[in-house]
Design an enzyme around this catalytic site. Structure first.
Site, short mmCIF file in Angstrom:
data_model
loop_
_atom_site.label_atom_id
_atom_site.label_comp_id
_atom_site.label_asym_id
_atom_site.label_seq_id
_atom_site.Cartn_x
_atom_site.Cartn_y
_atom_site.Cartn_z
CD GLU A 84 105.92 91.69 30.08
OE1 GLU A 84 105.69 92.03 31.25
OE2 GLU A 84 105.22 92.07 29.13
CB CYS A 116 103.32 94.02 26.45
SG CYS A 116 102.68 93.06 27.82
CB SER A 206 96.47 96.99 33.90
OG SER A 206 95.43 96.06 33.79
CG HIS A 238 99.28 94.74 24.06
ND1 HIS A 238 99.98 93.56 23.88
CD2 HIS A 238 99.04 94.83 25.39
CE1 HIS A 238 100.15 92.98 25.06
NE2 HIS A 238 99.59 93.73 25.98
CE LYS A 247 87.49 95.34 29.03
NZ LYS A 247 86.13 95.56 29.47
CG ASN A 280 99.24 88.85 27.46
OD1 ASN A 280 99.76 89.20 26.40
ND2 ASN A 280 99.14 89.65 28.51
#
Ligand code: CAA
Length: 390
Positions: A84, A116, A206, A238, A247, A280
């Site tokens: 990306e 992603c 997000s 991811h 999370k 990332n």
């Protein structure tokens, strides 16, 4: 069709330089614990000005090619480039790679995009191809530079790197199961307009979208006959920043109480080791999580099952699964990966700003030479020029 397909080789490439999140916190005048503990990142890989997604990808892809027998190399029918952070609106990153790496010309080469998620789109397309044509294999490269606006909340989640995989029948590393669960929708949680070098993001949206779409993708995977969460030895998420995996795990625990009741944080913690030091890498991030597990697990993980969740903003989610093959160590370069991570050098904040945000004119790259085997040396007549170093 009973052919087993999946990941046969898996190689990583990251830039030479990194910035510590301590340095970034100091310049943002905030407590370093927010980045180190709250976000879960300790270092951010920073590409030097002579590196871009093409050079990162070329290094990772060449490592795969160097590890192949000539018969394996000749079986490559397709080169897929997932990114990306594309450098051209028309010519694919894969076409640039054709001129840089030792790959046979009788193959199709193209680029794919969906934030992603594109790495996973490539993986599943490649698995389908290998299943119907087991004599062919596919070189898949996922390469990205995560760049947000300077001094924005996203800046602490930046990073850069590439993963290259050979996808084939009877793979050495991970056999990918045929069941896959998807969920796609149209939201503006993260995007990069063509006229910006950096991404724009609605951070809260997000994170919520990621978690909601994960549950919906898993339910679709179950609907298609997939395994219960209880059956997985490992979960691999991811990781835009490593805390996002915590999370995701907690969200699954709250939503699928019975399936998750015997799971502990040990089921994913080891997938975070590399990401914490790199940051990332968008399309590559999920697969760096996988490599982190394979490289860092103390015990032999052959035969163990992994549940994967891939997320691409905008948004597409996919839940899928796989089983680690007994030959998995043959397809990875554990020693080399660990050495690469430890041999990088730290840069200071001013150098980081220069590398990440400064645009250079042709000729100004001569003085900055990374250790990379492949270098971006500038733009002439609107053409990007690359060099392979001896
Ligand atoms: N000590 C310890 N922890 C602290 C702390 C301190 N002194 N100060 C704050 N924290 C904690 C907070 O409590 C919070 O923890 P929880 O998330 O567990 O509540 C954490 O640090 C982060 O704090 P904030 O939520 O206040 O952080 P923020 O709002 O400044 O930014 C962010 C966080 C929204 C993730 C931002 O970094 C961002 O926008 N990142 C880019 C977007 C992104 O990565 N989104 C993820 C989902 S989208 C996706 O996955 C695709 C992709 O790759 C982009």
């Amino acid at each position: 069709n009973t052919t087993v397909v999946g990941i046969h080789k898996l190689e990583l490439y990251i830039p030479d330089s990194y910035l510590t999140l301590n340095s970034l916190a100091e310049h943002h005048d905030i407590a370093p614990e927010k980045y180190i503990l709250g976000i879960g990142q300790s270092k951010m890989a920073v590409p030097s000005p002579d590196e871009d997604v093409i050079t990162l990808a070329a290094n990772a892809a060449q490592s795969v090619l160097d590890s192949l027998t000539s018969q394996e190399a000749q079986s490559i029918s397709t080169l897929i480039f997932a990114t990306e952070s594309s450098v051209d609106q028309s010519k694919s990153g894969a076409a640039y790679l054709m001129g840089l790496i030792d790959i046979q010309s009788n193959c199709r080469a193209f680029e794919i995009k969906q934030a992603c998620y594109a790495g996973t789109a490539g993986l599943q397309m490649a698995c389908d191809l290998a299943k119907t044509r087991p004599e062919e294999s596919i070189l898949l490269v996922a390469s990205d530079i995560a760049r947000y606006k300077q001094n924005s909340p996203g800046e602490c989640t930046q990073g850069a790197g590439a993963i290259a995989m050979l996808i084939s029948a009877n793979p050495d590393i991970v056999e990918i199961d045929p069941e896959r669960g998807f969920y796609s929708t149209d939201i503006m949680d993260f995007w990069r307009p063509n006229y910006f070098k950096h991404a724009l993001v609605d951070g809260e949206l997000s994170k919520d979208a990621y978690l909601n779409i994960m549950n919906k993708s898993y339910l679709n995977y179950i609907h298609k006959g997939g395994k219960s969460l209880a059956e997985f030895d490992w979960l691999c998420f991811h990781q835009p920043f490593t805390k996002m995996a915590n999370k995701a795990y907690r969200h699954l625990k709250e939503s699928f109480v019975d399936e998750m009741k015997d799971k502990t944080e040990a089921s994913y913690a080891i997938t975070q080791t590399y990401g914490r030091e790199i940051g990332n890498t968008y399309t590559a991030s999920l697969y760096i999580g996988l490599l982190s597990l394979l490289d860092n697990a103390e015990q032999d993980v052959s035969g163990q099952k992994i549940g994967f969740f891939s997320y691409g903003s905008g948004a597409v989610g996919e839940f899928f699964s796989g089983t680690i093959n007994q030959n998995y160590r043959l397809g990875i370069s554990t020693k080399h990966n660990k050495l690469r991570l430890s041999e990088r050098h730290e840069i200071n904040y001013d150098t980081y700003i220069d590398y990440m945000y400064q645009t250079r004119d042709v000729g100004q790259l001569e003085h900055i030479k990374s250790q990379s085997k492949f270098r971006f040396i500038g733009i002439t007549d609107h053409k990007r020029v690359y060099q392979r170093c001896p």
